[in-house]
Design a protein around this motif. Sequence first.
Motif, PDB file in Angstrom:
ATOM      1  N   ALA A 136       0.814  -1.219   0.000  1.00  0.00           N
ATOM      2  CA  ALA A 136       0.000   0.000   0.000  1.00  0.00           C
ATOM      3  C   ALA A 136       0.850   1.272   0.000  1.00  0.00           C
ATOM      4  N   GLY A 137       2.143   1.134   0.228  1.00  0.00           N
ATOM      5  CA  GLY A 137       3.004   2.306   0.305  1.00  0.00           C
ATOM      6  C   GLY A 137       2.882   3.048   1.616  1.00  0.00           C
ATOM      7  N   TYR A 138       2.423   2.343   2.647  1.00  0.00           N
ATOM      8  CA  TYR A 138       2.260   2.969   3.967  1.00  0.00           C
ATOM      9  C   TYR A 138       3.605   3.066   4.668  1.00  0.00           C
ATOM     10  N   THR A 139       3.943   4.259   5.156  1.00  0.00           N
ATOM     11  CA  THR A 139       5.248   4.470   5.796  1.00  0.00           C
ATOM     12  C   THR A 139       5.143   4.889   7.262  1.00  0.00           C
ATOM     13  N   GLY A 140       3.933   4.850   7.814  1.00  0.00           N
ATOM     14  CA  GLY A 140       3.765   5.263   9.195  1.00  0.00           C
ATOM     15  C   GLY A 140       4.044   4.151  10.189  1.00  0.00           C
ATOM     16  N   ASP A 141       3.745   4.426  11.460  1.00  0.00           N
ATOM     17  CA  ASP A 141       3.957   3.467  12.541  1.00  0.00           C
ATOM     18  C   ASP A 141       2.724   2.588  12.718  1.00  0.00           C
ATOM     19  N   TYR A 142       2.883   1.534  13.512  1.00  0.00           N
ATOM     20  CA  TYR A 142       1.800   0.562  13.662  1.00  0.00           C
ATOM     21  C   TYR A 142       1.964  -0.198  14.974  1.00  0.00           C
ATOM     22  N   ARG A 143       0.845  -0.784  15.417  1.00  0.00           N
ATOM     23  CA  ARG A 143       0.862  -1.687  16.563  1.00  0.00           C
ATOM     24  C   ARG A 143       0.111  -2.944  16.175  1.00  0.00           C
ATOM     25  N   PHE A 144       0.699  -4.094  16.484  1.00  0.00           N
ATOM     26  CA  PHE A 144       0.022  -5.360  16.252  1.00  0.00           C
ATOM     27  C   PHE A 144      -0.805  -5.716  17.485  1.00  0.00           C
ATOM     28  N   ASP A 145      -2.111  -5.842  17.311  1.00  0.00           N
ATOM     29  CA  ASP A 145      -2.979  -6.295  18.391  1.00  0.00           C
ATOM     30  C   ASP A 145      -3.135  -7.811  18.270  1.00  0.00           C
ATOM     31  N   THR A 146      -2.435  -8.538  19.109  1.00  0.00           N
ATOM     32  CA  THR A 146      -2.454 -10.000  19.097  1.00  0.00           C
ATOM     33  C   THR A 146      -3.147 -10.521  20.358  1.00  0.00           C
ATOM     34  N   ALA A 147      -3.390 -11.817  20.398  1.00  0.00           N
ATOM     35  CA  ALA A 147      -3.996 -12.424  21.575  1.00  0.00           C
ATOM     36  C   ALA A 147      -3.121 -12.207  22.808  1.00  0.00           C
ATOM     37  N   LYS A 148      -1.800 -12.316  22.640  1.00  0.00           N
ATOM     38  CA  LYS A 148      -0.895 -12.095  23.755  1.00  0.00           C
ATOM     39  C   LYS A 148      -0.941 -10.648  24.220  1.00  0.00           C
ATOM     40  N   PHE A 149      -0.921  -9.713  23.280  1.00  0.00           N
ATOM     41  CA  PHE A 149      -0.956  -8.294  23.630  1.00  0.00           C
ATOM     42  C   PHE A 149      -2.251  -7.969  24.365  1.00  0.00           C
ATOM     43  N   LEU A 163      -5.617 -12.414  25.933  1.00  0.00           N
ATOM     44  CA  LEU A 163      -6.746 -13.312  25.688  1.00  0.00           C
ATOM     45  C   LEU A 163      -6.353 -14.747  26.012  1.00  0.00           C
ATOM     46  N   VAL A 164      -7.234 -15.436  26.709  1.00  0.00           N
ATOM     47  CA  VAL A 164      -7.021 -16.861  26.995  1.00  0.00           C
ATOM     48  C   VAL A 164      -8.335 -17.602  26.748  1.00  0.00           C
TER      49      VAL A 164
END
Length: 223
Positions: free
Chosen positions: A204-217, A220-221
Amino acid sequence: MGKEYDAFAGYPEPKEPRLVSPTIRTIKNRIAASYRDHAFYDGDRMNGYGGMKDDGRWKPIARSIKDHYGLKLGDRVLQVRAHKGFLLREMQELGLEVRGCESSQYAIKHSVVPLEYAEQTRLPYHAEEFDLVIAANVVYTTNLADSIKCLREIQRVSKGKSWITLAAYENEDDIEGLMLMRYWVLLGTTILTKADWLEVMRHAGYTGDYRFDTAKFMNLVRA
């Protein structure tokens, strides 16, 4: 591309693990959430936020974002899907010029700052109009093609500084992480591995920052 960063660090989260299963949040909850109206914002927690109120949590987050991105008085900030505008109001009080857009009429009506109606795949702003664009819980709520459009729109209207969140799981072996995310996330249509999201952002040509929202983050259990 930018870097992995948590702009919402300090946002209060439950200390206990979130128990999830197919019977805790069901398709009925997802249907209710999909309208993004009272049920999603101010109804039962299983349908969304369980009551989105301004309790002061956004003030330190706004200050941290301003400092991290080196924003100056008068700089322009856009929040895509701004909900009720709590973060934008705190940023406005720091001397920043804020704009917000929403696709939820309920959120627009109950926002503490004026918001404009807009879909995330077609932002009604000029190229490089904003010094920072924030889009939390937005990009992954559409199909993949529209996620790419959304990323390109964020890139287009920013001057290069932006921050997004992405629903993710670690890798193809992390089946448990994927299932936990599917059980919990109400509006998460596109949930990809971290590596796949990196490829999508590059495409997409995206150059910004990001956060991955995962089960660990998200702590979730399985129930």
